[in-house]
Design an enzyme around this catalytic site. Structure first.
Site, PDB file in Angstrom:
ATOM      1  N   HIS A  43       0.781  -1.242   0.000  1.00 39.06           N
ATOM      2  CA  HIS A  43       0.000   0.000   0.000  1.00 39.06           C
ATOM      3  C   HIS A  43       0.811   1.289   0.000  1.00 39.06           C
ATOM      4  O   HIS A  43       0.215   2.373   0.000  1.00 39.06           O
ATOM      5  CB  HIS A  43      -0.959   0.002   1.200  1.00 39.06           C
ATOM      6  CG  HIS A  43      -0.275  -0.109   2.538  1.00 39.06           C
ATOM      7  ND1 HIS A  43      -0.931   0.062   3.729  1.00 39.06           N
ATOM      8  CD2 HIS A  43       1.027  -0.379   2.877  1.00 39.06           C
ATOM      9  CE1 HIS A  43      -0.100  -0.091   4.743  1.00 39.06           C
ATOM     10  NE2 HIS A  43       1.086  -0.361   4.248  1.00 39.06           N
ATOM     11  N   HIS A  44       2.140   1.203   0.022  1.00 46.59           N
ATOM     12  CA  HIS A  44       2.944   2.435   0.057  1.00 46.59           C
ATOM     13  C   HIS A  44       3.360   2.944  -1.322  1.00 46.59           C
ATOM     14  O   HIS A  44       3.729   4.119  -1.458  1.00 46.59           O
ATOM     15  CB  HIS A  44       4.211   2.223   0.889  1.00 46.59           C
ATOM     16  CG  HIS A  44       3.960   1.989   2.344  1.00 46.59           C
ATOM     17  ND1 HIS A  44       3.211   2.849   3.109  1.00 46.59           N
ATOM     18  CD2 HIS A  44       4.368   0.984   3.168  1.00 46.59           C
ATOM     19  CE1 HIS A  44       3.156   2.385   4.352  1.00 46.59           C
ATOM     20  NE2 HIS A  44       3.845   1.259   4.406  1.00 46.59           N
ATOM     21  N   ALA A  45       3.346   2.073  -2.335  1.00 45.28           N
ATOM     22  CA  ALA A  45       3.800   2.513  -3.658  1.00 45.28           C
ATOM     23  C   ALA A  45       2.936   3.671  -4.158  1.00 45.28           C
ATOM     24  O   ALA A  45       1.716   3.648  -4.047  1.00 45.28           O
ATOM     25  CB  ALA A  45       3.736   1.352  -4.644  1.00 45.28           C
ATOM     26  N   ASP A  56      -0.706   5.098   2.850  1.00 43.67           N
ATOM     27  CA  ASP A  56      -0.539   6.402   2.200  1.00 43.67           C
ATOM     28  C   ASP A  56      -0.677   6.348   0.688  1.00 43.67           C
ATOM     29  O   ASP A  56      -1.217   7.265   0.068  1.00 43.67           O
ATOM     30  CB  ASP A  56       0.807   7.032   2.584  1.00 43.67           C
ATOM     31  CG  ASP A  56       2.009   6.145   2.268  1.00 43.67           C
ATOM     32  OD1 ASP A  56       1.847   4.918   2.119  1.00 43.67           O
ATOM     33  OD2 ASP A  56       3.130   6.683   2.193  1.00 43.67           O
ATOM     34  N   HIS A 101       0.493   3.620   7.890  1.00 44.14           N
ATOM     35  CA  HIS A 101      -0.541   4.335   7.153  1.00 44.14           C
ATOM     36  C   HIS A 101      -0.606   3.868   5.699  1.00 44.14           C
ATOM     37  O   HIS A 101       0.421   3.720   5.041  1.00 44.14           O
ATOM     38  CB  HIS A 101      -0.238   5.840   7.195  1.00 44.14           C
ATOM     39  CG  HIS A 101      -1.192   6.676   6.421  1.00 44.14           C
ATOM     40  ND1 HIS A 101      -0.787   7.698   5.588  1.00 44.14           N
ATOM     41  CD2 HIS A 101      -2.548   6.642   6.335  1.00 44.14           C
ATOM     42  CE1 HIS A 101      -1.850   8.267   5.043  1.00 44.14           C
ATOM     43  NE2 HIS A 101      -2.928   7.642   5.477  1.00 44.14           N
TER      44      HIS A 101
END
Length: 390
Positions: free
Chosen positions: A131-133, A173, A171
């Site tokens: 989920h950070h990419a 993000d 998070h």
């Protein structure tokens, strides 16, 4: 709708390997798949290997120049372009990086397609949840954002309301960024407070912008939050928002790094609380999204003791065959885990904290309690924007 769950799995996803000593050890995926098999859960689901995400699919979220940079780094790791977050300590470049990242993304996209079209009611890709990419860069062990790609594919197929619930310790993000101005996607992230953990975002005041104002929700939990507070915060925020939003599909991310044994974060959540929230997501999907549920993995760096158990519980719940917490783990799996890692595996599918006790928000809150302060901050920031009482 068949009603049968799908487990998205291709052995090649274990090639998502940043090298020796990196926390994102692909053994966590292999051991999870083995534990799923040890309990016979792979006979309760349809095991599907979806095709890799292609160019057009990747570009639903990622910029063309970034995809090109990943391909170049994949072919020549030593020449990785650091301006895209590639070749860094967090995201070292490795041969075949594009191919395996696209494969993982393809499993999440395939899960979304199966659920939307009714080929399955639930679909799980525990190799996903990266989920950070960002649209234009790698970040936090994540090359392609499969969660965002799954959501974008749902929108492309005609979905008008997709809810994303992220309970990873970090998070979500990248998913928030991808849909920051899109009112069709409600992103809810419960995570350790950005003061004490990467990526230092996910403040309650981050609520989206433009037409998407009020569609980003962040619960920033104080370091040290344990089972009762974590589950309380989830139920104080998520069900009410989903009831108002009425999603057509629920996509959830189940990073196992909230666990008290995780080496990279500072929450104190047990496997049993993780299971409780997995069950809650399943119930909420049926209550508010017609049962359409796409469940992803995510972070988790206690690769023997925590991750395989947590995601095996997730598969069991999705399959309609939940594994009882007191269940003894097969000795054959423990022997294999030791052979691969030289770590002793856990004995049971519980940390001994089931059932998890927590106090409902409706029963009142303590203005002096740090956990309740965090929940209040979120409710005050976003609930009025959605026509709800804070």
């Amino acid at each position: 709708m068949s009603g049968r769950a799908q487990l998205m799995w291709d052995e090649a996803v274990t090639g998502y390997d940043f090298g020796p000593g990196h926390p994102m050890d692909p053994v966590r995926l292999a051991l999870t798949r083995k534990l799923v098999g040890a309990f016979g859960l792979d006979r309760e689901v349809e095991v599907v290997a979806a095709k890799p995400a292609g160019e057009s699919t990747l570009q639903l979220v990622h910029r063309e120049d970034y995809v090109d940079a990943v391909k170049a780094a994949s072919a020549d790791p030593a020449g990785a372009d650091g301006s895209y977050g590639l070749g860094t300590m967090d995201d070292p470049a490795f041969a075949g990086m594009h191919e395996v990242s696209a494969l993982i993304a393809g499993q999440s996209v395939g899960a979304a397609e199966a659920v939307w079209r009714g080929d399955a009611e639930h679909a799980v890709n525990f190799a996903g949840g990266l989920h950070h990419a960002m649209p234009g860069g790698a970040s936090g062990f994540c090359i392609y954002n499969d969660a965002s790609l799954a959501i974008a594919r749902l929108l492309e197929l005609g979905a008008e309301r997709v809810a994303y619930v992220d309970v990873d310790v970090h998070h979500g993000d990248g998913v928030q960024a991808a849909f920051w101005e899109d009112p069709r996607v409600l992103t809810i992230s419960l995570h350790e407070h950005p003061r004490t953990l990467f990526p230092q975002t996910g403040w309650p005041e981050e609520v989206g912008a433009g037409a998407g104002e009020g569609a980003a929700v962040n619960v920033a939990l104080p370091a040290g939050t344990g089972d009762a507070g974590w589950v309380r915060a989830f139920h104080a925020v998520v069900p009410e928002l989903l009831a108002e939003f009425r999603p057509q599909v629920l996509v959830s991310q189940h990073g196992a790094d909230t666990h008290f044994e995780d080496p990279l974060a500072h929450l104190a959540v047990s496997l049993d609380a993780q299971r409780a929230v997995q069950l809650a997501c399943h119930e909420l999907a049926h209550e508010h999204a017609g049962g359409k549920w796409v469940a992803l993995g995510g972070g988790g760096y206690a690769v023997v003791d925590v991750v395989p158990r947590s995601w095996t519980h997730l598969v069991g719940i999705a399959a309609g065959k939940p594994v009882a917490p007191e269940t003894v783990i097969p000795e054959g799996w423990r022997q294999e885990a030791f052979a691969r890692t030289r770590q002793l595996g856990p004995q049971r599918m519980t940390d001994g904290r089931w059932p998890v006790s927590w106090a409902a928000w409706e029963a009142g809150y303590d203005p002096g309690d740090r956990l309740d302060q965090a929940v209040r901050a979120t409710r005050r920031a976003v609930f009025p924007l959605r026509g709800l009482l804070p």
